[in-house]
Motif scaffolding. Sequence first.
Motif, mmCIF file in Angstrom:
data_model
loop_
_atom_site.group_PDB
_atom_site.id
_atom_site.type_symbol
_atom_site.label_atom_id
_atom_site.label_comp_id
_atom_site.label_asym_id
_atom_site.label_seq_id
_atom_site.Cartn_x
_atom_site.Cartn_y
_atom_site.Cartn_z
ATOM 1 N N ARG A 112 35.082 15.444 -6.953
ATOM 2 C CA ARG A 112 34.744 16.138 -5.587
ATOM 3 C C ARG A 112 34.231 14.929 -4.546
ATOM 4 N NH1 ARG A 112 31.257 20.591 -8.607
ATOM 5 N NH2 ARG A 112 32.883 22.243 -9.353
ATOM 6 N N PHE A 113 33.500 14.024 -4.943
ATOM 7 C CA PHE A 113 33.333 12.764 -4.029
ATOM 8 C C PHE A 113 34.457 12.211 -3.196
ATOM 9 C CE2 PHE A 113 31.989 8.436 -3.095
ATOM 10 C CZ PHE A 113 30.979 8.796 -1.969
ATOM 11 N N ALA A 114 35.301 11.753 -4.237
ATOM 12 C CA ALA A 114 36.719 11.387 -3.793
ATOM 13 C C ALA A 114 37.190 12.230 -2.937
ATOM 14 C CB ALA A 114 37.253 10.909 -5.026
ATOM 15 N N ALA A 115 37.124 13.501 -3.016
ATOM 16 C CA ALA A 115 38.070 14.469 -2.049
ATOM 17 C C ALA A 115 37.242 14.499 -0.922
ATOM 18 C CB ALA A 115 37.812 15.729 -2.773
ATOM 19 N N LEU A 116 35.880 14.374 -0.841
ATOM 20 C CA LEU A 116 35.187 14.329 0.395
ATOM 21 C C LEU A 116 35.568 13.092 1.184
ATOM 22 C CD1 LEU A 116 31.564 16.215 -0.896
ATOM 23 C CD2 LEU A 116 33.737 17.174 -0.063
ATOM 24 N N THR A 138 27.421 23.561 -5.525
ATOM 25 C CA THR A 138 28.096 24.677 -4.850
ATOM 26 C C THR A 138 28.936 24.014 -3.639
ATOM 27 O OG1 THR A 138 26.683 26.277 -5.793
ATOM 28 C CG2 THR A 138 28.085 26.918 -4.024
ATOM 29 N N ALA A 139 28.033 23.348 -2.582
ATOM 30 C CA ALA A 139 28.401 22.928 -1.342
ATOM 31 C C ALA A 139 29.484 21.890 -1.442
ATOM 32 C CB ALA A 139 27.329 22.276 -0.613
ATOM 33 N N ALA A 140 29.393 20.971 -2.561
ATOM 34 C CA ALA A 140 30.355 20.005 -2.967
ATOM 35 C C ALA A 140 31.695 20.547 -3.180
ATOM 36 C CB ALA A 140 30.011 19.094 -3.892
ATOM 37 N N ALA A 141 31.635 21.650 -3.996
ATOM 38 C CA ALA A 141 32.900 22.382 -4.406
ATOM 39 C C ALA A 141 33.620 23.142 -3.014
ATOM 40 C CB ALA A 141 32.607 23.422 -5.564
ATOM 41 N N GLU A 142 32.864 23.415 -2.410
ATOM 42 C CA GLU A 142 33.397 24.290 -1.213
ATOM 43 C C GLU A 142 33.974 23.331 -0.211
ATOM 44 O OE1 GLU A 142 33.973 27.428 1.624
ATOM 45 O OE2 GLU A 142 33.584 27.483 -0.453
ATOM 46 N N PHE A 143 33.155 22.420 0.099
ATOM 47 C CA PHE A 143 33.843 21.210 1.218
ATOM 48 C C PHE A 143 35.162 20.754 0.355
ATOM 49 C CE2 PHE A 143 29.300 20.798 2.603
ATOM 50 C CZ PHE A 143 29.686 21.360 3.844
ATOM 51 N N ALA A 144 35.226 20.492 -0.767
ATOM 52 C CA ALA A 144 36.172 19.805 -1.398
ATOM 53 C C ALA A 144 37.521 20.636 -1.440
ATOM 54 C CB ALA A 144 35.912 19.321 -2.927
ATOM 55 N N ALA A 195 23.984 15.465 3.095
ATOM 56 C CA ALA A 195 23.099 15.480 1.796
ATOM 57 C C ALA A 195 24.216 15.341 0.679
ATOM 58 C CB ALA A 195 22.383 16.628 1.827
ATOM 59 N N VAL A 196 25.198 16.173 0.593
ATOM 60 C CA VAL A 196 26.074 16.131 -0.687
ATOM 61 C C VAL A 196 26.671 14.579 -0.805
ATOM 62 C CG1 VAL A 196 28.191 16.961 -1.094
ATOM 63 C CG2 VAL A 196 26.762 18.581 -0.469
ATOM 64 N N VAL A 197 27.053 14.080 0.275
ATOM 65 C CA VAL A 197 27.643 12.866 0.156
ATOM 66 C C VAL A 197 26.610 11.653 -0.174
ATOM 67 C CG1 VAL A 197 28.785 10.774 1.555
ATOM 68 C CG2 VAL A 197 29.397 13.250 2.073
ATOM 69 N N ALA A 198 25.686 11.850 0.269
ATOM 70 C CA ALA A 198 24.533 10.920 0.060
ATOM 71 C C ALA A 198 24.044 11.072 -1.442
ATOM 72 C CB ALA A 198 23.108 10.823 0.900
ATOM 73 N N ASP A 199 23.871 11.997 -1.955
ATOM 74 C CA ASP A 199 23.283 12.379 -3.408
ATOM 75 C C ASP A 199 24.592 11.970 -4.276
ATOM 76 O OD1 ASP A 199 20.989 13.460 -1.771
ATOM 77 O OD2 ASP A 199 20.790 15.011 -3.702
ATOM 78 N N LEU A 200 25.759 12.601 -3.864
ATOM 79 C CA LEU A 200 26.917 12.295 -4.864
ATOM 80 C C LEU A 200 27.290 10.679 -5.054
ATOM 81 C CD1 LEU A 200 29.247 14.828 -4.630
ATOM 82 C CD2 LEU A 200 28.047 14.488 -6.487
ATOM 83 N N GLY A 201 27.132 10.253 -3.999
ATOM 84 C CA GLY A 201 27.181 8.530 -3.890
ATOM 85 C C GLY A 201 26.421 7.974 -4.781
ATOM 86 N N ARG A 202 25.226 8.148 -4.610
ATOM 87 C CA ARG A 202 23.903 7.561 -5.325
ATOM 88 C C ARG A 202 24.225 7.710 -6.709
ATOM 89 N NH1 ARG A 202 20.475 8.966 -2.275
ATOM 90 N NH2 ARG A 202 19.896 10.713 -3.494
ATOM 91 N N SER A 223 26.364 8.396 10.074
ATOM 92 C CA SER A 223 26.535 9.391 9.151
ATOM 93 C C SER A 223 26.351 9.036 7.991
ATOM 94 C CB SER A 223 27.752 10.209 9.451
ATOM 95 O OG SER A 223 29.039 9.262 8.982
ATOM 96 N N PRO A 224 26.013 9.781 6.855
ATOM 97 C CA PRO A 224 26.099 9.298 5.421
ATOM 98 C C PRO A 224 27.351 8.842 4.874
ATOM 99 C CG PRO A 224 24.842 11.476 5.602
ATOM 100 C CD PRO A 224 25.302 11.018 6.981
ATOM 101 N N LEU A 225 28.659 9.730 5.505
ATOM 102 C CA LEU A 225 30.041 9.358 4.942
ATOM 103 C C LEU A 225 30.394 7.907 5.427
ATOM 104 C CD1 LEU A 225 32.187 9.907 3.484
ATOM 105 C CD2 LEU A 225 33.289 11.129 5.404
#
Length: 206
Positions: A110-114, A20-26, A62-69, A126-128
């Motif tokens: 979403r990860f690409a957008a973030l 949900t957070a990834a969609a909101e940030f993106a 957390a979103v970036v780290a988890d999605l990236g992995r 930072s994770p990013l």
Amino acid sequence: METRGKGVLPAERRRALLETAAAEFAQAGYERASLNRVLQAQGMSKSSFYHYFASKEALFGAVVADLGREIAEALEVPDAEALAGDFWGEIGALAGRLGGMGEGAPEFIRFAALFYLPDAPAGPGSPLAAARAGIDGWIDRALAVGREAGAIGDKMPVGLQRHLCKAVLWAMDEWTVEHLETLSPKELEALPEAQLVALRRLLGKK
């Protein structure tokens, strides 16, 4: 900088919150993203949230780290050293997997957008910043392997070669993310091959 709360969120609950957070940030960008909207969508109170995450920035990390992995595992990114045997074949296969994810994996989009958000927290540590450094490091090693294997030209200084390669990759990826909603499936499918062709022209032996 403290990034975590005192508790550990159950795996399924954590995944739902991060999606949900990834969609909101993106959609909204980092600064305009609403933590309240994310929590309301998940039926979570702020007090509960802060038990698990120290801040909105920690949630983004957390979103970036988890999605990236997850994406790295799904892509089966080879060690750069494994490219030596068939450099452009391996790179082409990786580009094909990237294209496939772009078509059928919303988490990849979403990860690409973030990754390219101009207002995202990307300072040292930072994770990013870690994700960007990890990709840059892999590109550096891949270029070294390609040059040694004779798959990449060596007339250009390696520092300039790295700079140009990353500029092309980031520019094409960022443009794709920005225009994703206007691209047809056929255009989207052709982009990985176009990126590969551009890299081969830039880096291949003349």
